[in-house]
Design a protein around this motif. Structure first.
Motif, PDB file in Angstrom:
ATOM      1  N   PRO A 247     -23.499 -45.684 -34.964  1.00 23.83           N
ATOM      2  CA  PRO A 247     -23.932 -46.172 -33.656  1.00 23.83           C
ATOM      3  C   PRO A 247     -24.265 -45.018 -32.712  1.00 23.83           C
ATOM      4  O   PRO A 247     -23.489 -44.069 -32.579  1.00 23.83           O
ATOM      5  CB  PRO A 247     -22.723 -46.958 -33.136  1.00 23.83           C
ATOM      6  CG  PRO A 247     -21.873 -47.204 -34.337  1.00 23.83           C
ATOM      7  CD  PRO A 247     -22.101 -46.043 -35.253  1.00 23.83           C
ATOM      8  N   ILE A 248     -25.445 -45.090 -32.097  1.00 23.00           N
ATOM      9  CA  ILE A 248     -25.844 -44.139 -31.057  1.00 23.00           C
ATOM     10  C   ILE A 248     -26.415 -44.972 -29.912  1.00 23.00           C
ATOM     11  O   ILE A 248     -27.475 -45.593 -30.055  1.00 23.00           O
ATOM     12  CB  ILE A 248     -26.898 -43.133 -31.553  1.00 23.00           C
ATOM     13  CG1 ILE A 248     -26.372 -42.351 -32.768  1.00 23.00           C
ATOM     14  CG2 ILE A 248     -27.292 -42.170 -30.444  1.00 23.00           C
ATOM     15  CD1 ILE A 248     -27.391 -41.410 -33.385  1.00 23.00           C
ATOM     16  N   LEU A 249     -25.723 -45.015 -28.798  1.00 25.45           N
ATOM     17  CA  LEU A 249     -26.125 -45.886 -27.699  1.00 25.45           C
ATOM     18  C   LEU A 249     -27.328 -45.347 -26.930  1.00 25.45           C
ATOM     19  O   LEU A 249     -28.159 -46.112 -26.459  1.00 25.45           O
ATOM     20  CB  LEU A 249     -24.949 -46.094 -26.746  1.00 25.45           C
ATOM     21  CG  LEU A 249     -23.672 -46.675 -27.364  1.00 25.45           C
ATOM     22  CD1 LEU A 249     -22.628 -46.899 -26.284  1.00 25.45           C
ATOM     23  CD2 LEU A 249     -23.973 -47.975 -28.098  1.00 25.45           C
ATOM     24  N   SER A 250     -27.434 -44.043 -26.805  1.00 26.04           N
ATOM     25  CA  SER A 250     -28.487 -43.434 -25.999  1.00 26.04           C
ATOM     26  C   SER A 250     -29.764 -43.249 -26.809  1.00 26.04           C
ATOM     27  O   SER A 250     -29.750 -42.642 -27.892  1.00 26.04           O
ATOM     28  CB  SER A 250     -28.020 -42.082 -25.466  1.00 26.04           C
ATOM     29  OG  SER A 250     -29.102 -41.319 -24.991  1.00 26.04           O
ATOM     30  N   ASP A 251     -30.896 -43.737 -26.286  1.00 25.81           N
ATOM     31  CA  ASP A 251     -32.186 -43.529 -26.948  1.00 25.81           C
ATOM     32  C   ASP A 251     -32.558 -42.047 -26.980  1.00 25.81           C
ATOM     33  O   ASP A 251     -33.151 -41.567 -27.946  1.00 25.81           O
ATOM     34  CB  ASP A 251     -33.280 -44.313 -26.224  1.00 25.81           C
ATOM     35  CG  ASP A 251     -33.165 -45.806 -26.446  1.00 25.81           C
ATOM     36  OD1 ASP A 251     -32.676 -46.217 -27.497  1.00 25.81           O
ATOM     37  OD2 ASP A 251     -33.573 -46.568 -25.543  1.00 25.81           O
ATOM     38  N   THR A 252     -32.207 -41.346 -25.934  1.00 27.72           N
ATOM     39  CA  THR A 252     -32.502 -39.909 -25.883  1.00 27.72           C
ATOM     40  C   THR A 252     -31.725 -39.166 -26.955  1.00 27.72           C
ATOM     41  O   THR A 252     -32.273 -38.313 -27.671  1.00 27.72           O
ATOM     42  CB  THR A 252     -32.159 -39.345 -24.493  1.00 27.72           C
ATOM     43  OG1 THR A 252     -32.947 -40.018 -23.508  1.00 27.72           O
ATOM     44  CG2 THR A 252     -32.429 -37.852 -24.428  1.00 27.72           C
ATOM     45  N   THR A 253     -30.445 -39.486 -27.085  1.00 25.06           N
ATOM     46  CA  THR A 253     -29.626 -38.854 -28.122  1.00 25.06           C
ATOM     47  C   THR A 253     -30.136 -39.212 -29.507  1.00 25.06           C
ATOM     48  O   THR A 253     -30.161 -38.369 -30.415  1.00 25.06           O
ATOM     49  CB  THR A 253     -28.156 -39.295 -27.973  1.00 25.06           C
ATOM     50  OG1 THR A 253     -27.692 -38.945 -26.671  1.00 25.06           O
ATOM     51  CG2 THR A 253     -27.276 -38.636 -29.022  1.00 25.06           C
ATOM     52  N   ALA A 254     -30.559 -40.468 -29.685  1.00 20.97           N
ATOM     53  CA  ALA A 254     -31.070 -40.893 -30.991  1.00 20.97           C
ATOM     54  C   ALA A 254     -32.321 -40.106 -31.368  1.00 20.97           C
ATOM     55  O   ALA A 254     -32.460 -39.649 -32.515  1.00 20.97           O
ATOM     56  CB  ALA A 254     -31.360 -42.385 -30.970  1.00 20.97           C
ATOM     57  N   ALA A 255     -33.248 -39.946 -30.410  1.00 17.63           N
ATOM     58  CA  ALA A 255     -34.466 -39.178 -30.696  1.00 17.63           C
ATOM     59  C   ALA A 255     -34.129 -37.721 -31.014  1.00 17.63           C
ATOM     60  O   ALA A 255     -34.712 -37.120 -31.926  1.00 17.63           O
ATOM     61  CB  ALA A 255     -35.423 -39.262 -29.508  1.00 17.63           C
ATOM     62  N   SER A 256     -33.172 -37.144 -30.273  1.00 15.89           N
ATOM     63  CA  SER A 256     -32.749 -35.763 -30.538  1.00 15.89           C
ATOM     64  C   SER A 256     -32.143 -35.655 -31.930  1.00 15.89           C
ATOM     65  O   SER A 256     -32.383 -34.671 -32.654  1.00 15.89           O
ATOM     66  CB  SER A 256     -31.737 -35.314 -29.484  1.00 15.89           C
ATOM     67  OG  SER A 256     -32.312 -35.299 -28.195  1.00 15.89           O
ATOM     68  N   SER A 257     -31.366 -36.654 -32.318  1.00 14.48           N
ATOM     69  CA  SER A 257     -30.737 -36.642 -33.639  1.00 14.48           C
ATOM     70  C   SER A 257     -31.768 -36.770 -34.741  1.00 14.48           C
ATOM     71  O   SER A 257     -31.624 -36.178 -35.817  1.00 14.48           O
ATOM     72  CB  SER A 257     -29.720 -37.785 -33.732  1.00 14.48           C
ATOM     73  OG  SER A 257     -28.689 -37.625 -32.783  1.00 14.48           O
ATOM     74  N   LEU A 258     -32.830 -37.534 -34.494  1.00 14.39           N
ATOM     75  CA  LEU A 258     -33.911 -37.640 -35.474  1.00 14.39           C
ATOM     76  C   LEU A 258     -34.635 -36.303 -35.606  1.00 14.39           C
ATOM     77  O   LEU A 258     -34.934 -35.850 -36.713  1.00 14.39           O
ATOM     78  CB  LEU A 258     -34.888 -38.739 -35.045  1.00 14.39           C
ATOM     79  CG  LEU A 258     -36.065 -39.007 -35.975  1.00 14.39           C
ATOM     80  CD1 LEU A 258     -35.586 -39.570 -37.315  1.00 14.39           C
ATOM     81  CD2 LEU A 258     -37.053 -39.981 -35.332  1.00 14.39           C
ATOM     82  N   LEU A 259     -34.906 -35.662 -34.490  1.00 13.43           N
ATOM     83  CA  LEU A 259     -35.600 -34.371 -34.513  1.00 13.43           C
ATOM     84  C   LEU A 259     -34.788 -33.286 -35.206  1.00 13.43           C
ATOM     85  O   LEU A 259     -35.340 -32.428 -35.906  1.00 13.43           O
ATOM     86  CB  LEU A 259     -35.930 -33.940 -33.079  1.00 13.43           C
ATOM     87  CG  LEU A 259     -37.052 -34.718 -32.391  1.00 13.43           C
ATOM     88  CD1 LEU A 259     -37.043 -34.470 -30.891  1.00 13.43           C
ATOM     89  CD2 LEU A 259     -38.414 -34.337 -32.989  1.00 13.43           C
ATOM     90  N   SER A 260     -33.471 -33.327 -35.021  1.00 10.19           N
ATOM     91  CA  SER A 260     -32.611 -32.301 -35.613  1.00 10.19           C
ATOM     92  C   SER A 260     -32.275 -32.587 -37.070  1.00 10.19           C
ATOM     93  O   SER A 260     -31.753 -31.709 -37.767  1.00 10.19           O
ATOM     94  CB  SER A 260     -31.309 -32.189 -34.815  1.00 10.19           C
ATOM     95  OG  SER A 260     -30.527 -33.366 -34.978  1.00 10.19           O
TER      96      SER A 260
END
Length: 532
Positions: A247-260
């Motif tokens: 679970p990742i609630l933040s869309d910003t964090t999710a996009a960062s996690s995809l990029l990394s």
């Protein structure tokens, strides 16, 4: 901009009922984004490897018979349904390989796939399917999807019969999405929370571990899964060894996690698309959802008991502007109570639905002395709230004042059922309109018809749409039904959204069934890892 809506298969019924649980995020790809959409293919994948898939919120339970939010997307990896839906939305075999109708379509006999086992090794049987169907009947929401079901009979180990009080056309369509079939023994041998953490399904993966608070759910390949529905590419066990659902609630964090590279798969919000656009390590997948946002009227309140007033309100709304402002341009106007991606949608709906006509709207509203103020209730979710603000401004241009009230979903639903509103913005999906519009389904009777609209002709058409089995005849009924709702402006359809999922480019084999395209959840069994 992120919009939260129900996305697992059981939620297809939730959407159709208008009970917007709104718990999983779906998103829209901004216009002009150069998305590289991976094409559907039948290349044999390679076995092994692990991926991490984002969940929008932590599930509260993994047992789909105990919770409608079961799994938050994990469920489609570890459970199967009786029937499935291919990429074109057609009903196809799954756990049931064929079915027959008899007794004037009131008996439906299902013949189950041989050799299927649950992830704990227990064999699938008619008795285990019967158990899941009977448990689904105990929930008002899932029971609605089973229609006038009287009994479920286990004829022999691989034959199941469903007995209906009357023919029910949506049954096969609904069985594509729910209930998920759970091994009853795995539930009986587990007490309390254990049944929420380790239920046994027959899907391509099984639950290995669950961290406290469902902060991580790890699923591993189900060694007993050795089959596929006819439209799935991989005919045996899943390619991937493991899927970690996080679970990742933040869309910003999710996009960062995809990029990394910390996450291999996530839904993306429009606000984050610029960050991933053009990245060679990311592939974007898009598709229209099988639902629509609409403006509802409380027809028990004056002046919304008058069809002329409802039509004038609809004529004051610019759907193209809504798509541009609320969806960033990624969506399309809706004109029917049935979404364009659904079966039985009337492609001519745009010719008879109310169209944008400010001058006529202003004239009719002035003639009926409609000035407000009126209460418009919706949810504190960006696309809903933005839609409400634009509609508020457009109504002000025709002399009507509205006050927007944002309420959390359970609170909003309570207000709607009590009739303490004038206008509302909500989401609607499916083509079974009984629970949402039939007069027997008013809230004081335990139903979900929060329009409070009563009309004998509409009731008759809705019943016909459920009991007409032959497709050619059903199409005619559905065309009349959609025309009636549009002509009488029982609701005002607004738009259907385009959704986007981002994956790391080394994740191959992506495709979805039309039945899961509201979520863009992939066919987990077909995913495999290629060269980064």
């Amino acid at each position: 901009m992120t919009l939260t809506v129900p996305l697992n298969h059981a939620f297809r019924w939730f959407i159709a009922l208008g009970v917007a649980a709104l718990t999983l995020s779906v998103t829209m790809l901004a216009p002009g984004v150069d998305a590289r959409t991976q094409t559907h293919h039948t290349v044999k994948g390679r076995y092994g490897g692990s991926i991490t898939a984002r969940l929008i919120f932590p599930p509260d339970c993994l047992n789909p018979l105990k919770s409608l939010t079961a799994g938050a997307g994990v469920d489609s990896a570890i459970f199967d349904t009786l029937l499935s839906s291919d990429e074109r939305g057609r009903v196809r075999p799954n756990l049931a390989v064929r079915w027959t109708f008899s007794h004037k379509a009131r008996w439906v006999t299902f013949f189950l796939r041989h050799g299927v086992h649950f992830s704990n090794g227990d064999p699938l049987s008619a008795t285990s399917v019967k158990y899941s169907l009977e448990q689904a009947l105990k929930s008002p929401v899932t029971a609605a999807g089973l229609g006038p079901l009287v009994s479920v009979r286990s004829i022999d180990r691989s034959t199941l019969r469903v007995v209906l009080k009357s023919p029910f056309r949506p049954l096969l369509e609904n069985l594509r999405f729910a209930p998920f079939i759970v091994d009853p023994r795995s539930l009986r041998t587990q007490q309390g929370d254990a049944s929420c953490r380790q239920p046994a399904g027959s899907g391509p993966f099984k639950v290995q571990s669950v961290e406290p608070g469902f902060s991580t759910v790890t699923a591993v390949r189900n060694p007993y899964h050795n089959w596929n529905a006819p439209w799935i590419h991989n005919g045996g066990r899943a390619y991937l060894s493991k899927i970690v659902f996080r679970p990742i609630l933040s869309d910003t964090t999710a996009a960062s996690s995809l990029l990394s590279g910390e996450v291999d798969l996530t839904r993306l919000s429009v606000s984050e698309l610029d960050r991933v656009q053009g990245n060679a390590g990311i592939t974007l997948h898009e598709g229209y959802e099988q639902a629509e946002e609409y403006l509802g009227f409380n027809t028990a309140h004056s002046p919304f008991d008058k069809v002329a007033v409802r039509r004038a309100i609809a004529e004051s709304i610019d759907r193209l502007a809504l798509v541009k402002v609320a969806l960033g341009g990624f969506g399309k106007p809706a004109f029917s109570p049935i979404a364009p991606t659904e079966s039985y949608y009337d492609s001519r709906a745009g010719t008879y639905a109310p169209r944008h006509n400010v001058a006529e709207a202003r004239r009719i509203l002035a003639a009926n002395h409609v000035v407000g103020p009126f209460t418009m209730i919706t949810y504190p979710i960006p696309a809903f709230a933005t839609s409400a603000e634009l509609i508020q401004a457009e109504l002000a241009q025709v002399g009507v004042k509205t006050n927007i009230v944002l309420k959390a979903i359970p609170d909003a639903q309570a207000v709607l059922r009590q009739g303490q509103y004038d206008l509302n913005i909500d989401i609607l999906g499916g083509n079974d309109l009984y629970q949402r519009f039939h007069s027997s389904q008013l809230p004081d009777r335990g139903g979900f018809n929060v329009t409070f609209y009563r009309n004998a002709q509409l009731d008759h058409l809705i019943v016909q749409s459920r009991t007409t089995i032959r497709r050619k005849a059903a199409v005619k009924v559905f065309n009349k039904l959609q025309r009636f709702i549009d002509s009488n402006v029982v609701i005002d359809p607004l738009f259907t959204r385009l959704l986007v999922v981002g994956t790391r480019s080394h994740l191959r084999g992506w495709h979805v069934s039309q039945g899961s395209s509201t979520a863009l959840f992939p066919v987990w069994q077909d995913l495999y890892l290629g060269t980064p």
